[in-house]
Design a protein around this motif. Structure first.
Motif, short mmCIF file in Angstrom:
data_model
loop_
_atom_site.label_atom_id
_atom_site.label_comp_id
_atom_site.label_asym_id
_atom_site.label_seq_id
_atom_site.Cartn_x
_atom_site.Cartn_y
_atom_site.Cartn_z
N THR A 139 0.81 -1.21 0.00
CA THR A 139 0.00 0.00 0.00
C THR A 139 0.85 1.26 0.00
O THR A 139 0.33 2.35 -0.18
CB THR A 139 -0.95 0.06 1.22
OG1 THR A 139 -0.17 -0.11 2.41
CG2 THR A 139 -2.00 -1.03 1.15
N PHE A 141 -0.64 2.24 3.65
CA PHE A 141 -0.74 3.45 2.83
C PHE A 141 0.36 4.45 3.22
O PHE A 141 1.25 4.11 3.98
CB PHE A 141 -2.14 4.06 2.93
CG PHE A 141 -3.21 3.08 2.53
CD1 PHE A 141 -3.47 2.85 1.19
CD2 PHE A 141 -3.90 2.34 3.48
CE1 PHE A 141 -4.42 1.92 0.81
CE2 PHE A 141 -4.85 1.40 3.10
CZ PHE A 141 -5.12 1.19 1.77
N ARG A 142 0.26 5.64 2.67
CA ARG A 142 1.31 6.61 2.97
C ARG A 142 0.74 8.02 3.01
O ARG A 142 -0.41 8.24 2.69
CB ARG A 142 2.43 6.50 1.93
CG ARG A 142 2.06 7.04 0.58
CD ARG A 142 3.31 7.18 -0.29
NE ARG A 142 2.99 7.86 -1.53
CZ ARG A 142 3.32 7.40 -2.73
NH1 ARG A 142 3.99 6.27 -2.86
NH2 ARG A 142 3.01 8.08 -3.81
N GLY A 143 1.60 8.95 3.38
CA GLY A 143 1.21 10.36 3.42
C GLY A 143 0.04 10.56 4.36
O GLY A 143 -0.05 9.94 5.42
N SER A 144 -0.89 11.42 3.95
CA SER A 144 -1.99 11.71 4.86
C SER A 144 -2.99 10.57 4.92
O SER A 144 -3.90 10.58 5.73
CB SER A 144 -2.68 13.01 4.43
OG SER A 144 -3.09 12.90 3.09
N MET A 195 -1.91 7.53 5.53
CA MET A 195 -1.24 6.50 6.30
C MET A 195 -2.03 6.15 7.56
O MET A 195 -2.65 7.00 8.18
CB MET A 195 0.16 6.97 6.70
CG MET A 195 0.99 5.92 7.40
SD MET A 195 2.75 6.27 7.25
CE MET A 195 3.10 6.81 8.90
N SER A 241 4.34 12.58 0.20
CA SER A 241 4.88 12.52 1.55
C SER A 241 4.76 11.08 2.06
O SER A 241 3.74 10.43 1.85
CB SER A 241 4.07 13.45 2.47
OG SER A 241 4.34 13.14 3.82
N CYS A 242 5.81 10.60 2.69
CA CYS A 242 5.74 9.20 3.13
C CYS A 242 4.79 9.08 4.32
O CYS A 242 4.27 8.01 4.59
CB CYS A 242 7.12 8.66 3.46
SG CYS A 242 7.73 9.12 5.08
N GLY A 243 4.61 10.17 5.06
CA GLY A 243 3.66 10.14 6.18
C GLY A 243 4.31 9.87 7.51
O GLY A 243 3.64 9.78 8.52
#
Lengths: 158, 562, 624
Positions: free
Chosen positions: A62, B170-173, B175, C481-483
């Motif tokens: 993911t 998942f990633r970024g916002s 995540m 962004s990887c978060g």
């Protein structure tokens, strides 16, 4: 949809990477190349064979944009929305494609599993902007009208 | 060797092998805020609360900066305060703010720091998600909307417990912390150890709370509610009520439980003595008859679950002894079988996994569990508060007869190495005081995750390993399977440090954990009876209630699941 | 299979002779751009036609060349992508542009066999024709060193690379120099990493060399994720062996026996070319064990990215090769100490490695004759956006921006005025008119609040809204962004939300201050380089174009008329015939009027969807 997995094929992929857990990304890439997405049933199998938890494999799958947990269309259309394509108006092309196929940001694939439409970060073909790709074939200097023609052509192929 | 110093807020602080300047700053008496730093986990460096400023105005995260002699940092400049506030504001803008109804209310790190930094206003629109609960587990509840993505649970589950039931997805916002495919946690390899909940700074993962149902039971006049208290509880509860960490407050717990309305109060240590005798018997039996080795202890339900899920082939190595809680529960059921009131059996445990153990089908009869309720130390604290009991002023009381006696050997079950030490006391021929003391120095004591010792028994050396933390257990098993190590007896506790550090206990740091262990050894020292076989209750049980029923009441066979 | 140094030397001579024997060479550009334009069809057609004509056609170099043959090759990117597909003909140096398969017959007939130029296929500008590549203004001002082979040799053939003197630098490093001397040479050349930060490569190599560790790694960062940058792709596609050679030299220098090339998945052609190159290098004994009998072992693996911009960050990249989420980790330990699989690792990007063979062959002193003292050498840039000549260029470091945009780039496309250029991608900043004479090198750009980054130059004309540009980049950074750390994950989200509000007319003057406050927090506290530089587009656009922001939040106007929601749509009374079509179409009922009289739009109701504009048959509805 329940995908029927031929685990012998997965074994062949695992064999190619000598069952190394550090090769999980490549293993997932090859699996996706086979099924056009990552079927859920593959995860516990890979987990057992590679000795990494399913949650970890899921976390890797993911993280990266290119992996899909949903079945994708036969034709995967990627519209480049890198800077160069963006300033040369790539978004209207995306909108046209989505509109003609009844897709949206949250619904990327047509119900008949024929088309998937998504954006992609810069393809590095900025000289040809705006570009899109259909299953890795690059189409240069696109316009919304050209996109419509392309769709018609692809539909005809079937 | 000359000493090396660093200047922290203009104070010289000696560098004594600290891995990072955060430890040094805390050593200097400054409580630098963090969400994601725990010395027992790998450095993650994501919350950025522990930033400090050097003399050139560069910003460093203290958790991941090694100390250097002559380095100068400031921990509380206007810039740093501004950044910390902004980080808190950013977190809060994305977080459920219904603090009053949160399970973690009053113990939440985010709440605490927001208060400490005077956040009175969040300048961004609130984009927190709807509450998203996973209540599938009997041990813990998860609520993604309260997660701040510090990753503490993920690292705990993977690095310390080697379970990996949860990870980032998942990633970024987008995540989040998730199981694979967001499956309910109960369907994963989660063993219910609850360490994720223990370390979670917010209410995103909390221990399942069963107090409401228990209160109902307590107010029911037609039931007789009996309760047992695990050894570790007595040293884990006092601090919450203003008493010193690790102090043995068993008498107060007993008194409090009576006031809350429990009819009979017992000590699980009594059953631990039964475990010692049964397990020693099993071990010696295997030695004589040539059984499967190593014999692995069975007291820890999270370990049992781990073995079932990952090493089903080891189930035959695991002792058939029920855990002390289950032994006691069966004895109590038998004892009260002619009671005219419905008997409800409750266990106060330092452990979240016991909630799952109590619900196992092996520990039921006709669908009725031997233990009806498992209440963690934390839940008990809440009940005591709810009942308005001033714990620090309550007079200690003794447990009820006829199970009123315990031995020191049973009490030390609550700390890593305790089971082993109790067993060694049992098998040791030399019953002198000096021999007893010597056992304590064989390497069984101490909070380290892996301990080894060997004891002489009838002319041969018995190799013993004591592990706590499932990653340590897993490493040991792998070594054994590879033939790199060989043992006769292995004690496994899932929680690092043993039950005193269980996830059902109030959260404490490494120092606090040590004090709790020391508290149990103190209790042993004060105890008149040191060895399990000297406990008169036990002797009476073997002569009475247990006669001909030891196997039925005290043993269990875990089977491979298809 | 070369067993020793002599074998390699012989091969150089043999293939050079074979190359020289080709009477004419036709180089069909087979970069991603031209392939998309049909270059492979052209390549096939040319071979077919030449073979049919009876002239000897050679598609690969032979040990025993036929005299008088005509070489047809797939070359790497020529750089002039705007004019593709491109065909170059040597020895004349002719460059044919926008070639189609149907042009091939004429090219063979006229140029190859007849020796005449096909006039309609040559580049023309301002009434002048430029038959040869070297005369074209786009190329004339460039200094192509790293790209010297791109477009000039067959990118799929190790033989051609050898014919051009390839692997001589590796040979020199391996047999004549040794580790210490190689590191010293690279250090003395002051070669700085071309991937963004500009860290001296020699220093990095020396640090890895110092580590006492059996296993070390050489990793090439080919994760060129900056939108609008494709220099590295062009090198990997056009001259893969050069990059391999650079990595092998790094292996010699640092004592590493294994290298990894991390290529983003969006570059399938580059992966293909690299796979071919590695396979050939292995077959020739240039990779593997006991290379050329020297005792030196080195091999290479390709690791394909799976779509994450953040993997361009060093520790995220190594994590990705290890099969993990590409999340940057805290430093120290640094990559040179504990990089890939926890081992000492040299991590440089494609262009940096491609510079290495040249430095080794010609020496540090020669290298330093180009560019400023502290940033010597050349730099490849990808020129994109609203510019006449989109493409790949290479100039000496320190070349003024003006020269790049106006002389090489041909100025702004469509005749509008120059407004700004975004350099360094989403981590960089914008440069404006006042920066046009700024020399393009690491230090000058840093001083101006921008960075060279990997070298993407996106040119923007007057019709570009800089607030929208900032929003575009912030959207990109937020998506990528990887978060992991709070400031980047949450901060970029808030910055994007504020910018979205501003471009849709919901902004307030306080928003500008909030953007700067957030930018300060994120750039000071984020975990990795990408997070720290994420606010740069905002900071630099506010610094250079604050008035434009103010127009958006105070006057609610977009000066460049880009932001749809800030436009005023009105009906020109003089043109409106009162047909009422627009009123019926308006989704919010903002248009009203009497039939056959001019209609009007209620500004407070209008959502600026523009549906009415398209519908009006009389072009009476206008935007302002």
């Amino acid at each position: 949809m329940q995908e029927i997995i031929d685990f012998k094929e997965i074994d062949a992929i695992l064999e190619r990477y000598r069952y190394e857990s550090s090769s999980i990304i490549a293993i997932l890439q090859d699996t996706q190349a086979k099924y056009r997405y990552l079927p859920k049933d593959v995860f516990p199998y890979l987990s057992e064979k590679l000795g990494i938890s399913t949650a970890k494999i899921y976390s890797v799958a993911t993280f990266y944009e290119n992996f899909s947990l949903e079945p994708k269309g036969k034709y995967i259309i990627k519209i480049c929305d890198g800077t160069a394509c963006h300033v040369r108006k790539s978004i209207p092309i995306l909108e046209r494609l989505r509109k003609s196929l009844g897709l949206s940001e949250s619904k990327e694939t047509t119900d008949d599993l024929m088309f998937t439409v998504q954006t992609v970060s810069c393809l590095g073909a900025c000289g040809l902007a705006p570009v899109l790709t259909v299953n890795e074939k690059v189409y240069a200097a696109m316009t919304p009208d050209k996109a419509t023609e392309l769709l018609a052509k692809l539909k005809e192929e079937n | 060797m000359s000493m090396e110093f660093m200047l922290i807020d203009n104070m010289p602080v000696e560098i004594a092998g600290e891995a990072n300047i955060l430890s040094l700053i805390r050593k200097a008496g400054i409580d630098l805020p963090t969400f994601c730093y725990y010395s027992e986990l790998s450095v993650y460096g994501a919350c950025r609360m522990c930033v400090v400023e050097d003399k050139w105005g560069e910003i460093h995260a203290a958790c991941s900066t090694p100390p250097k002699a002559g380095m100068e940092v400031r921990t509380n400049t206007p810039r740093l305060r501004k950044y910390r506030k902004m980080i808190l504001e950013l977190l809060l803008s994305n977080h459920c703010r219904d603090c009053t109804t949160c399970e973690k209310n009053g113990k939440c790190k985010l709440q605490e720091l927001a208060q400490r930094f005077g956040i009175k206003q969040v300048r961004f629109s609130n984009t927190s998600e709807e509450s998203d609960m996973d209540t599938s587990s009997l041990c813990i509840s998860r609520d993604k909307s309260k997660c701040i993505l510090c990753g503490d649970c993920v690292r705990m589950c993977e690095e310390v417990q080697n379970v990996g039931a949860i990870d980032f997805a998942f990633r970024g916002s987008k995540m989040c912390v998730s199981t694979a495919f967001d499956e309910p946690i109960a369907n994963t390899k989660c063993v219910g150890c609850g360490q994720c909940a223990a370390i979670c700074p917010t209410g995103a993962i909390v221990v399942k709370n069963d107090t409401a149902r228990l209160w109902k039971e307590l107010s029911n006049k037609d039931t007789k509610v009996v309760v047992q208290i695990a050894p570790a509880v007595r040293v884990g509860i006092g601090k919450e009520f203003g008493l010193p960490e690790g102090e043995n407050v068993m008498g107060r717990v007993v008194a409090a439980l009576r006031r809350i309305g429990f009819d009979e109060v017992f000590d699980t240590s009594t059953a631990a003595d039964l475990t010692v005798l049964e397990e020693t018997g099993e071990f010696l039996g295997r030695l004589q008859k040539g059984g499967v080795f190593p014999l692995i202890t069975s007291c820890c339900p999270a370990w049992i679950r781990y073995a079932e899920l990952n090493y089903p082939e080891l189930l035959e190595n695991i002792s058939t002894c029920r855990s002390p809680m289950q032994m006691f529960a069966s004895v109590l059921k038998e004892h009260y079988k002619h009671s005219n009131r419905k008997v409800v059996s409750v266990a106060i445990m330092p452990c979240t996994a016991k909630k799952h153990e109590a619900a196992r089908e092996e520990f039921q009869e006709n669908g009725i569990p031997y233990v009806d309720y498992v209440i963690t130390t934390q839940e008990l604290i809440q009940m005591i508060r709810e009942a308005g009991i001033v714990f620090s002023e309550i007079e200690p009381e003794a447990v009820d007869m006829p199970f009123g006696a315990t031995s020191g050997a049973g009490v030390i079950f609550g700390v890593t190495g305790g089971v082993t030490e109790a067993v060694i006391r049992r098998v040791s021929d030399d019953k002198s005081v000096s021999a007893l003391r010597a056992i304590a120095f064989t390497g069984v004591r101490g909070m380290q995750g892996v301990k080894e010792t060997s004891i002489a028994y009838e002319g041969r050396q018995i190799k013993v390993a004591i592990v706590s933390g499932l990653k340590n257990a897993d490493d040991l098993i792998r070594k054994m399977k590879k033939g790199e190590a060989h043992y006769d007896f292995i004690e496994v506790m899932a929680c690092p440090g043993g039950c005193v550090c269980g996830a059902g206990q109030p959260f404490t740091n490494a120092e606090g954990k040590k004090l709790r262990g020391a508290g149990l050894y103190d209790a042993d020292r004060m105890s008149n009876i040191k060895r399990s076989e000297e406990n008169p209750v036990i002797m009476a049980l073997y002569g009475g209630l247990l006669k001909g029923k030891t196997h039925k009441l005290l043993h269990v066979h875990y089977h491979r699941k298809a | 299979m070369f067993l020793n140094r002599e074998d390699l030397k012989t091969a150089h001579a043999v293939y050079k002779k074979s190359l020289d024997a080709q009477r004419k060479k036709i180089l069909v550009c087979a970069g991603t751009g031209c392939v998309a334009g049909g270059a492979l069809d052209i390549y096939g057609e040319l071979i077919r036609l030449i073979e049919a004509s009876g002239a000897g056609c050679s598609v690969s170099l032979e040990k025993e060349p036929h005299d008088d043959s005509i070489g047809v090759k797939k070359s790497g990117c020529h750089g002039f992508c705007e004019m593709g597909p491109l065909v170059r003909i040597e020895p004349e140096g002719l460059l044919y542009i926008k070639v189609k398969p149907e042009d091939c017959a004429e090219i063979v007939e006229e140029t190859i066999l007849g020796g005449r130029v096909v006039d309609r296929l040559v580049y023309k500008k301002n009434g002048q024709t430029y038959p040869t590549q070297e005369e074209i203004p786009f190329y004339k001002k460039q200094t192509r060193l790293v790209l010297e082979h791109c477009g000039h040799i067959d990118a799929t053939s190790i033989k051609e690379y050898l014919a051009f003197g390839g692997y001589q630098a590796f040979e020199k490093a391996l047999f004549d120099m040794g580790a210490d001397e190689v590191v010293k040479e690279i250090d003395e050349s002051s070669l700085r990493g071309r991937g963004g930060g500009g860290y001296p490569a020699g220093r990095k190599w020396a640090q890895v060399k110092r580590q006492k560790c059996e296993q070390k790694y050489i990793v090439c960062n080919g994760d060129e994720g900056d939108p609008g940058a494709f220099m590295d792709r062009s090198i990997m596609e056009g001259d893969p062996h050069r990059m391999l050679e650079g990595m092998m030299i790094a292996g010699v220098a640092c004592g590493a026996s294994q290298g990894y090339i991390y290529v983003r998945a969006e570059y399938p052609l580059a992966v293909d070319r690299l796979e071919t190159a590695i396979k050939e290098a292995r077959e020739y004994g240039l990779l593997g064990e006991n290379i050329l009998g020297s005792g030196f072992n080195f091999d290479l693996k390709i690791s394909k990215g799976a779509g994450a911009f953040v993997c361009g960050e060093g520790s995220a990249l190594t994590a990705s090769i290890e099969g993990k989420r590409g999340m940057p980790r805290v430093k120290p330990p640094r990559t040179v100490e504990q990089g890939l699989f926890g081992k000492p690792t040299v991590l440089n990007n494609v262009e940096t490695f491609a510079n290495v063979p040249l430095i080794i062959r010609k020496g540090a002193q020669w290298y330093k004759t180009m560019g400023p003292e502290k940033s010597p050498g050349t730099k490849a840039f990808a020129l994109t956006g609203n510019i006449e000549n989109t493409g790949l260029i290479e100039v000496p470091m320190g070349t003024p921006l003006r020269e790049v945009i106006f002389d090489i780039g041909g100025g702004i496309r469509g005749g509008a005025g120059f407004k700004a250029v975004q350099i360094g991608g989403p981590s960089g900043g914008c440069l404006t008119k006042e920066h046009l004479d700024l020399p393009l090198d690491f230090d000058s750009l840093k001083k101006a609040g921008a960075m060279i980054g990997s070298g993407g130059l996106v040119v923007m004309d007057e019709n570009t809204c800089m607030v929208e540009v900032a929003r575009f980049f912030m959207n990109f950074t937020q998506n990528e962004s990887c978060g992991k750390c709070v400031p980047c994950r949450e901060g970029t989200k808030r910055m994007r939300a504020i910018l979205e509000a501003i471009v849709s007319g919901q902004g307030t003057p306080e928003d500008i201050d909030m953007l700067l406050e957030l930018a300060d927090t994120v750039s000071s506290t984020a975990l990795c380089g990408l997070g720290k530089t994420a606010p740069s587009p905002i900071v630099s656009t506010i610094k250079n174009f604050r008035k434009e922001y103010e127009a958006h939040v105070i006057d609610k106007k977009c000066p460049s008329k880009t932001c749809q929601k800030l436009k005023t749509i009105y009906i020109d009374e003089a043109l409106c015939r009162g047909c009422s079509k627009c009123a019926r179409l308006c989704p919010v009922g903002a248009i009203s009027g009497k039939v056959k009289e001019p209609f009007a739009i209620a500004a407070d109701k209008c959502i600026k969807c523009g549906a009415c504009i398209e519908s009006c048959a009389f072009k009476a509805i206008k935007e302002d």
